[in-house]
Enzyme design. Structure first.
Site, PDB file in Angstrom:
ATOM      1  N   ASP A 121       0.850  -1.205   0.000  1.00 37.62           N
ATOM      2  CA  ASP A 121       0.000   0.000   0.000  1.00 37.62           C
ATOM      3  C   ASP A 121       0.877   1.243   0.000  1.00 37.62           C
ATOM      4  O   ASP A 121       1.916   1.290   0.671  1.00 37.62           O
ATOM      5  CB  ASP A 121      -0.916   0.009   1.231  1.00 37.62           C
ATOM      6  CG  ASP A 121      -2.168  -0.818   1.020  1.00 37.62           C
ATOM      7  OD1 ASP A 121      -2.326  -1.382  -0.078  1.00 37.62           O
ATOM      8  OD2 ASP A 121      -2.984  -0.905   1.952  1.00 37.62           O
TER       9      ASP A 121
ATOM     10  N   ASP B  20       0.528   4.005   1.372  1.00 34.10           N
ATOM     11  CA  ASP B  20       0.598   4.789   2.615  1.00 34.10           C
ATOM     12  C   ASP B  20       1.299   4.064   3.755  1.00 34.10           C
ATOM     13  O   ASP B  20       1.337   4.559   4.878  1.00 34.10           O
ATOM     14  CB  ASP B  20      -0.813   5.236   3.029  1.00 34.10           C
ATOM     15  CG  ASP B  20      -1.777   4.067   3.163  1.00 34.10           C
ATOM     16  OD1 ASP B  20      -1.326   2.903   3.230  1.00 34.10           O
ATOM     17  OD2 ASP B  20      -3.008   4.320   3.184  1.00 34.10           O
TER      18      ASP B  20
ATOM     19  N   TRP C  96     -13.923  -0.413  -1.150  1.00 35.59           N
ATOM     20  CA  TRP C  96     -13.099  -0.730   0.005  1.00 35.59           C
ATOM     21  C   TRP C  96     -13.504  -2.050   0.688  1.00 35.59           C
ATOM     22  O   TRP C  96     -14.673  -2.268   0.950  1.00 35.59           O
ATOM     23  CB  TRP C  96     -13.191   0.427   1.025  1.00 35.59           C
ATOM     24  CG  TRP C  96     -12.304   0.229   2.204  1.00 35.59           C
ATOM     25  CD1 TRP C  96     -11.009   0.668   2.367  1.00 35.59           C
ATOM     26  CD2 TRP C  96     -12.637  -0.483   3.404  1.00 35.59           C
ATOM     27  NE1 TRP C  96     -10.522   0.263   3.584  1.00 35.59           N
ATOM     28  CE2 TRP C  96     -11.504  -0.439   4.242  1.00 35.59           C
ATOM     29  CE3 TRP C  96     -13.777  -1.151   3.839  1.00 35.59           C
ATOM     30  CZ2 TRP C  96     -11.464  -1.039   5.497  1.00 35.59           C
ATOM     31  CZ3 TRP C  96     -13.738  -1.766   5.086  1.00 35.59           C
ATOM     32  CH2 TRP C  96     -12.598  -1.695   5.904  1.00 35.59           C
TER      33      TRP C  96
ATOM     34  N   GLU D  72     -10.830  -7.575  -0.012  1.00 35.70           N
ATOM     35  CA  GLU D  72     -10.006  -8.185  -1.060  1.00 35.70           C
ATOM     36  C   GLU D  72      -8.768  -8.857  -0.460  1.00 35.70           C
ATOM     37  O   GLU D  72      -8.290  -9.865  -0.973  1.00 35.70           O
ATOM     38  CB  GLU D  72      -9.625  -7.147  -2.124  1.00 35.70           C
ATOM     39  CG  GLU D  72      -8.500  -6.174  -1.794  1.00 35.70           C
ATOM     40  CD  GLU D  72      -8.718  -5.280  -0.586  1.00 35.70           C
ATOM     41  OE1 GLU D  72      -9.876  -4.992  -0.272  1.00 35.70           O
ATOM     42  OE2 GLU D  72      -7.731  -4.881   0.046  1.00 35.70           O
ATOM     43  N   ASP D  73      -8.290  -8.316   0.669  1.00 38.30           N
ATOM     44  CA  ASP D  73      -7.146  -8.914   1.359  1.00 38.30           C
ATOM     45  C   ASP D  73      -7.551 -10.220   2.051  1.00 38.30           C
ATOM     46  O   ASP D  73      -6.800 -11.198   2.065  1.00 38.30           O
ATOM     47  CB  ASP D  73      -6.510  -7.914   2.336  1.00 38.30           C
ATOM     48  CG  ASP D  73      -7.541  -7.211   3.233  1.00 38.30           C
ATOM     49  OD1 ASP D  73      -8.767  -7.316   2.975  1.00 38.30           O
ATOM     50  OD2 ASP D  73      -7.120  -6.555   4.191  1.00 38.30           O
TER      51      ASP D  73
ATOM     52  N   MET E 107       1.281   4.414   9.072  1.00 36.95           N
ATOM     53  CA  MET E 107       0.403   4.667   7.927  1.00 36.95           C
ATOM     54  C   MET E 107       0.177   6.167   7.821  1.00 36.95           C
ATOM     55  O   MET E 107      -0.222   6.806   8.801  1.00 36.95           O
ATOM     56  CB  MET E 107      -0.930   3.933   8.073  1.00 36.95           C
ATOM     57  CG  MET E 107      -1.687   3.878   6.744  1.00 36.95           C
ATOM     58  SD  MET E 107      -3.297   3.064   6.835  1.00 36.95           S
ATOM     59  CE  MET E 107      -4.338   4.483   7.085  1.00 36.95           C
TER      60      MET E 107
ATOM     61  N   HIS F 221      -5.025   9.494   6.454  1.00 36.61           N
ATOM     62  CA  HIS F 221      -5.859   9.891   5.321  1.00 36.61           C
ATOM     63  C   HIS F 221      -7.310   9.580   5.609  1.00 36.61           C
ATOM     64  O   HIS F 221      -7.631   8.767   6.480  1.00 36.61           O
ATOM     65  CB  HIS F 221      -5.418   9.162   4.042  1.00 36.61           C
ATOM     66  CG  HIS F 221      -5.635   7.677   4.099  1.00 36.61           C
ATOM     67  ND1 HIS F 221      -6.841   7.087   3.859  1.00 36.61           N
ATOM     68  CD2 HIS F 221      -4.775   6.666   4.405  1.00 36.61           C
ATOM     69  CE1 HIS F 221      -6.726   5.779   3.991  1.00 36.61           C
ATOM     70  NE2 HIS F 221      -5.482   5.485   4.343  1.00 36.61           N
TER      71      HIS F 221
ATOM     72  N   ARG G   5     -11.095   8.273   3.869  1.00 33.17           N
ATOM     73  CA  ARG G   5     -11.531   7.358   2.806  1.00 33.17           C
ATOM     74  C   ARG G   5     -11.631   8.137   1.507  1.00 33.17           C
ATOM     75  O   ARG G   5     -12.179   9.233   1.465  1.00 33.17           O
ATOM     76  CB  ARG G   5     -12.881   6.746   3.192  1.00 33.17           C
ATOM     77  CG  ARG G   5     -13.448   5.716   2.246  1.00 33.17           C
ATOM     78  CD  ARG G   5     -12.718   4.378   2.247  1.00 33.17           C
ATOM     79  NE  ARG G   5     -12.346   3.886   3.558  1.00 33.17           N
ATOM     80  CZ  ARG G   5     -13.185   3.314   4.429  1.00 33.17           C
ATOM     81  NH1 ARG G   5     -14.452   3.140   4.130  1.00 33.17           N
ATOM     82  NH2 ARG G   5     -12.757   2.883   5.589  1.00 33.17           N
TER      83      ARG G   5
END
Ligand code: UD2
Ligand code: MN
Length: 259
Positions: free
Chosen positions: A103, A105, A165, A168-169, A195, A198, A200
């Protein structure tokens, strides 16, 4: 954690070759590693990431390349399909053996967090500041993970169907287990990440269908993944600090149009 200009990052990392490639000159790396970064509209994060990651990976003496995969607007973001695309496009460049899905971030804190692959898929982002440096749940597989080329092929990669969102992981985590493998993790004090804070993103709303998709992994996984991947390659650029791959993803229901 502050963004640095791409020019300054390049100046501080003179050994990096075009396309964000590096290999040590005084030894042979054990693994050839592609770092795949799913991306849309996070330039601030990308600057922070590259400024941290390039120095760490050079100190780890890896033979590596960084690939940033950007999804064109306006389609809802799909992180997992970008991973599959990165896998496929990176292999067109070089015979990579190991893939780190990263990712944009997630900023590693510890040099000992080795960006390499193991006998089983590995979860690198074990402790993230956002989660108070604790694993959020035992089967967590978000943030940063590694799979060998063979492990990716074995599980048929990531699902292509998670738009928006979430989950998927968890989908690829289940694929790994359904193929008789277990996820490995290093110690929490090594797998530490910050991280970048941020909100969404506007084109990455919560996927309401994520629970249903996840229920169907077992039956879907043999036909949804690397073997059903379709996308339109809009641009491929060898930028100074990374390879840039810009793609359009067909929306569900319109799958045939780009085959
Ligand atoms: C969590 C997971 C993440 C992923 C996501 C669900 C952890 C620590 N992180 O992160 O791995 O499973 O939930 O999808 O468990 N991105 C963009 N532009 C966008 C949207 C997303 O570049 O507009 C990329 C970027 O690399 C980002 C990643 O997708 O880091 C995940 O999206 P997120 O950061 O919004 O999700 P987050 O923090 O909830
Ligand atoms: Mn995030």
């Amino acid at each position: 954690m502050e963004p640095v200009s791409f020019e300054d990052i390049k100046r501080h990392n003179p050994q990096i070759k075009p396309g964000g490639r590096f290999h040590p000159l005084d030894c042979k790396s054990r693994q050839r590693v592609a770092i795949i970064v799913p991306y849309r509209d996070r330039e601030h994060h990308l600057k922070v990431l590259l400024n941290n990651l390039h120095p760490i990976l050079q100190r780890q003496q890896l033979d590596y390349g960084i690939f940033v995969i950007e999804m064109a607007m306006p389609t809802t973001f799909n992180r997992a399909i970008l991973m599959n695309i990165g896998f496929k496009e990176a292999l067109k460049d070089y015979d990579f053996q190991c893939f780190i899905f990263q990712d944009v971030d997630h900023i590693p804190e510890n040099d000992k967090n080795l960006y390499n692959c193991h006998n089983s898929p590995s979860h690198l982002a074990v402790s993230v500041d956002k989660n108070n440096y604790k694993l959020p749940y035992p089967s967590a597989f978000g943030g940063v993970v590694s799979l060998t080329k063979d492990q990716m092929i074995k599980v048929n990669g990531w699902s292509n169907l998670y738009f928006g969102w979430g989950c998927e992981d968890d989908d690829i985590y289940r694929r790994v287990h359904l193929h008789g493998m277990k996820v490995s993790r290093g110690p929490a004090e090594i797998g530490r990440y910050k991280m970048v804070k941020h909100k969404r993103d506007p084109t990455n709303h919560v996927n309401k269908d994520r629970g249903n998709l996840l229920k169907g992994v077992r039956t879907r996984m043999t036909k949804d993944g690397l073997n059903s991947l379709t996308y339109e390659l809009l641009k491929r650029e060898t930028r100074p600090l990374y390879a840039y791959i810009y793609v359009r993803i067909p929306v569900p229901g319109d799958m045939k149009s780009h085959q």
